[in-house]
Scaffold this active site. Structure first.
Site, PDB file in Angstrom:
ATOM      1  N   ASP A  59      33.271  39.998  36.072  1.00  0.00           N
ATOM      2  CA  ASP A  59      33.880  41.081  36.842  1.00  0.00           C
ATOM      3  C   ASP A  59      34.795  41.876  35.916  1.00  0.00           C
ATOM      4  OD1 ASP A  59      34.604  42.689  38.944  1.00  0.00           O
ATOM      5  OD2 ASP A  59      35.897  41.222  39.927  1.00  0.00           O
ATOM      6  N   ALA A  60      34.821  43.191  36.096  1.00  0.00           N
ATOM      7  CA  ALA A  60      35.744  44.023  35.332  1.00  0.00           C
ATOM      8  C   ALA A  60      37.171  43.807  35.833  1.00  0.00           C
ATOM      9  CB  ALA A  60      35.355  45.496  35.446  1.00  0.00           C
ATOM     10  N   HIS A 109      41.910  35.321  35.272  1.00  0.00           N
ATOM     11  CA  HIS A 109      41.252  36.316  36.126  1.00  0.00           C
ATOM     12  C   HIS A 109      41.255  37.657  35.409  1.00  0.00           C
ATOM     13  CE1 HIS A 109      40.793  39.206  39.415  1.00  0.00           C
ATOM     14  NE2 HIS A 109      40.247  38.231  40.119  1.00  0.00           N
ATOM     15  N   LYS A 116      60.724  53.050  35.074  1.00  0.00           N
ATOM     16  CA  LYS A 116      59.804  53.228  36.195  1.00  0.00           C
ATOM     17  C   LYS A 116      60.301  52.384  37.364  1.00  0.00           C
ATOM     18  CE  LYS A 116      57.164  54.746  32.714  1.00  0.00           C
ATOM     19  NZ  LYS A 116      57.661  54.845  31.320  1.00  0.00           N
ATOM     20  N   ARG A 149      46.053  45.635  39.672  1.00  0.00           N
ATOM     21  CA  ARG A 149      45.180  45.519  40.835  1.00  0.00           C
ATOM     22  C   ARG A 149      45.477  44.270  41.665  1.00  0.00           C
ATOM     23  NH1 ARG A 149      38.970  46.961  39.758  1.00  0.00           N
ATOM     24  NH2 ARG A 149      38.940  44.866  38.837  1.00  0.00           N
ATOM     25  N   LYS A 150      46.514  43.547  41.333  1.00  0.00           N
ATOM     26  CA  LYS A 150      46.874  42.352  42.096  1.00  0.00           C
ATOM     27  C   LYS A 150      48.318  42.456  42.579  1.00  0.00           C
ATOM     28  CE  LYS A 150      43.080  39.978  42.213  1.00  0.00           C
ATOM     29  NZ  LYS A 150      42.273  41.213  42.188  1.00  0.00           N
ATOM     30  N   GLU A 209      48.326  50.716  30.274  1.00  0.00           N
ATOM     31  CA  GLU A 209      47.284  50.258  31.193  1.00  0.00           C
ATOM     32  C   GLU A 209      46.142  49.632  30.391  1.00  0.00           C
ATOM     33  OE1 GLU A 209      47.775  50.706  34.417  1.00  0.00           O
ATOM     34  OE2 GLU A 209      49.400  52.174  34.392  1.00  0.00           O
ATOM     35  N   ASP A 232      41.714  40.806  36.196  1.00  0.00           N
ATOM     36  CA  ASP A 232      42.851  41.690  36.458  1.00  0.00           C
ATOM     37  C   ASP A 232      44.129  41.148  35.826  1.00  0.00           C
ATOM     38  OD1 ASP A 232      41.294  43.453  37.965  1.00  0.00           O
ATOM     39  OD2 ASP A 232      41.643  42.335  39.821  1.00  0.00           O
ATOM     40  N   LYS A 233      44.291  39.835  35.866  1.00  0.00           N
ATOM     41  CA  LYS A 233      45.497  39.237  35.303  1.00  0.00           C
ATOM     42  C   LYS A 233      45.494  39.254  33.773  1.00  0.00           C
ATOM     43  CE  LYS A 233      48.292  38.896  38.205  1.00  0.00           C
ATOM     44  NZ  LYS A 233      49.479  39.697  37.943  1.00  0.00           N
ATOM     45  N   GLU A 239      50.672  55.871  27.990  1.00  0.00           N
ATOM     46  CA  GLU A 239      51.646  56.748  27.354  1.00  0.00           C
ATOM     47  C   GLU A 239      52.802  55.896  26.829  1.00  0.00           C
ATOM     48  OE1 GLU A 239      49.069  58.206  30.012  1.00  0.00           O
ATOM     49  OE2 GLU A 239      50.924  57.437  30.906  1.00  0.00           O
ATOM     50  N   ASP A 297      59.041  51.783  40.116  1.00  0.00           N
ATOM     51  CA  ASP A 297      58.033  50.888  40.673  1.00  0.00           C
ATOM     52  C   ASP A 297      58.363  49.444  40.329  1.00  0.00           C
ATOM     53  OD1 ASP A 297      56.398  52.699  41.938  1.00  0.00           O
ATOM     54  OD2 ASP A 297      54.988  52.903  40.279  1.00  0.00           O
ATOM     55  N   LYS A 348      54.888  48.644  32.528  1.00  0.00           N
ATOM     56  CA  LYS A 348      55.851  49.724  32.768  1.00  0.00           C
ATOM     57  C   LYS A 348      57.245  49.310  32.309  1.00  0.00           C
ATOM     58  CE  LYS A 348      53.340  51.377  36.852  1.00  0.00           C
ATOM     59  NZ  LYS A 348      53.387  51.609  38.312  1.00  0.00           N
ATOM     60  N   LYS A 359      40.868  31.170  41.345  1.00  0.00           N
ATOM     61  CA  LYS A 359      41.640  31.701  42.467  1.00  0.00           C
ATOM     62  C   LYS A 359      42.074  30.552  43.370  1.00  0.00           C
ATOM     63  CE  LYS A 359      39.656  36.331  43.222  1.00  0.00           C
ATOM     64  NZ  LYS A 359      39.031  37.205  44.257  1.00  0.00           N
ATOM     65  N   PHE A 410      30.367  28.375  39.841  1.00  0.00           N
ATOM     66  CA  PHE A 410      31.239  29.411  39.287  1.00  0.00           C
ATOM     67  C   PHE A 410      31.256  29.236  37.770  1.00  0.00           C
ATOM     68  CE2 PHE A 410      35.790  31.396  39.766  1.00  0.00           C
ATOM     69  CZ  PHE A 410      35.404  32.458  38.955  1.00  0.00           C
TER      70      PHE A 410
END
Length: 407
Positions: A260-261, A25, A291, A266-267, A53, A27-28, A66, A293, A287, A187, A252
């Site tokens: 898709d970008a 995918h 961090k 984003r997941k 990123e 995003d992945k 960074e 997060d 990260k 998916k 598909f």
């Protein structure tokens, strides 16, 4: 607090759905490149500071962020290797790691951000004094969530466990040539019917998988049911009323970055608890563990899992919050949704007594300055027993049981 978890425990019939996505995918792909860069840097420089990123689209990968490090890695080649490893190695698949463009735009971490966390750069793993731990603040503000429940051996919600396993099985049958017409993008979605807090049956399964143009939808449906769904879903959990949808749009072929970008981070619901628990909003991939997060979310999962493994609750959600540059958490709260064997405030006391939630202590106790992150970037960060994930250990459970007087 009141949310869907309360409904889980009290409703005679309750449906809940979670989704997962495959490693192909868009995003992945970005998550995996981000974490592959982190791993490569940590291999030689475990004190590096990394915030990497990635964005991806047709024919192009952009790596940005960074990074402060004393080593060198070939970021462009790392990105290509990840894409090729996933399986995008031919132009006819819509993306090719050999020929795609790669743009790298990296700068050093802001000196302002570094002010509150620089103590971490002065010590190697396991060598920090308590004073240094206290002086090492969180790399950002925010709140992190940990969750565990006893409805699966992984102490995770059944819906997200099965969704991940279905996506991973898609990759297995593709890479092993069992279904060689499948392509990397895909998916899954699983809807579980609950009765008074316990999974009763699988109500609906959705699989969407990229495929070669010449294969019929009938063949794809039959193959996915036999080789993917039946291989993963326990037979007793499906019945004649279970609904199965395979490629419900009917086609598909165009997938991955050509369809898709993609963007790192984003997941976040796929990465965590499939929507069953709350989410603080922070993403993980790319990260380093200064961090919070990432590191504090891992610690929160570790705590929640050990508490449930200890039998202190059947279902437990933990929230912890931080301020940038401050070591000690600003708040700590627990919700056991009426399943706790001791009051929630007593569980909080146990957490404070048995776990150190200061960022440098989390890094030390979970041994996070290692190249272990690429494997987390697909198929979930939690509930994994197939990767090196120290936050999944239950080594504190016995001590927690004794401290709670349950022995």
């Amino acid at each position: 607090m009141s949310d869907s978890n309360t409904t889980f425990m009290t409703s005679p019939q309750f449906f809940f759905t979670s989704e997962s996505v495959t490693e192909g995918h868009p995003d992945k792909i970005c998550d995996q490149i981000s974490d592959a860069v982190l791993d490569a840097i940590f291999t030689d420089d475990p004190a590096a500071r990394v915030a990497c990123e990635v964005a991806i689209t047709t024919g192009l990968i952009l790596v940005m962020g960074e990074i402060t490090t004393q080593t060198y890695v070939d970021i462009g080649q790392i990105a290509r290797d990840v894409v090729l490893d996933i399986g995008y190695n031919r132009a006819k698949y819509g993306f090719d790691g050999e020929t795609c463009g790669v743009i790298v735009s990296i700068k050093e971490q802001s000196a302002d951000i570094a002010l509150g966390v620089n103590q971490a750069l002065e010590s190697k793993r396991g060598e920090m004094t308590d004073a240094q731990i206290e002086a090492t603040g969180a790399g950002d503000q925010g709140m992190m969530i940990g969750f565990a429940c006893n409805e699966t051996p992984e102490l995770m919600p059944l819906s997200i466990v099965l969704a991940h396993k279905l996506c991973k099985q898609l990759a297995v049958v593709r890479k092993e040539g069992v279904l060689d017409y499948l392509r990397p993008d895909g998916k899954s979605q699983v809807t579980v019917e609950y009765a008074y807090g316990q999974p009763k049956r699988i109500d609906t399964i959705v699989i969407s998988t990229q495929h070669a143009a010449e294969v019929s939808q009938e063949q794809i449906h039959d193959d996915v049911v036999e080789k993917v769904i039946k291989a993963i879903i326990p037979a007793g959990m499906m019945d004649e009323d279970t609904k199965i949808y395979v490629n419900p749009t009917g086609r598909f072929v165009t997938g991955g970055p050509a369809g898709d970008a993609g963007v790192t981070g984003r997941k976040i619901i796929v990465d965590t608890y499939g929507g069953v628990a709350r989410h603080g909003g922070g993403a993980f991939s790319g990260k380093d563990p200064t961090k919070v997060d990432r590191s504090a979310a891992y610690m929160a999962r570790y705590i929640a899992k050990n508490l449930v493994a200890a039998g202190l609750a059947e279902r437990l959600e933990l929230q912890v919050s931080y301020a940038i540059g401050v070591a000690r958490p600003l708040s700590l709260s627990v919700e056991s949704f009426g399943t706790g064997v001791i009051p929630d405030d007593k569980i909080v006391e146990l957490i404070r007594a048995h776990f150190d939630l200061r960022p440098a202590a989390i890094i030390r106790d979970l041994d996070l300055r290692r190249p272990i992150y690429r494997d987390t970037a697909a198929y979930g960060h939690f509930g994994r027993n197939d990767i090196d994930a120290p936050w999944e250990k239950t080594d504190k459970a016995e001590a927690l049981r004794k401290a709670a007087g349950l022995e």
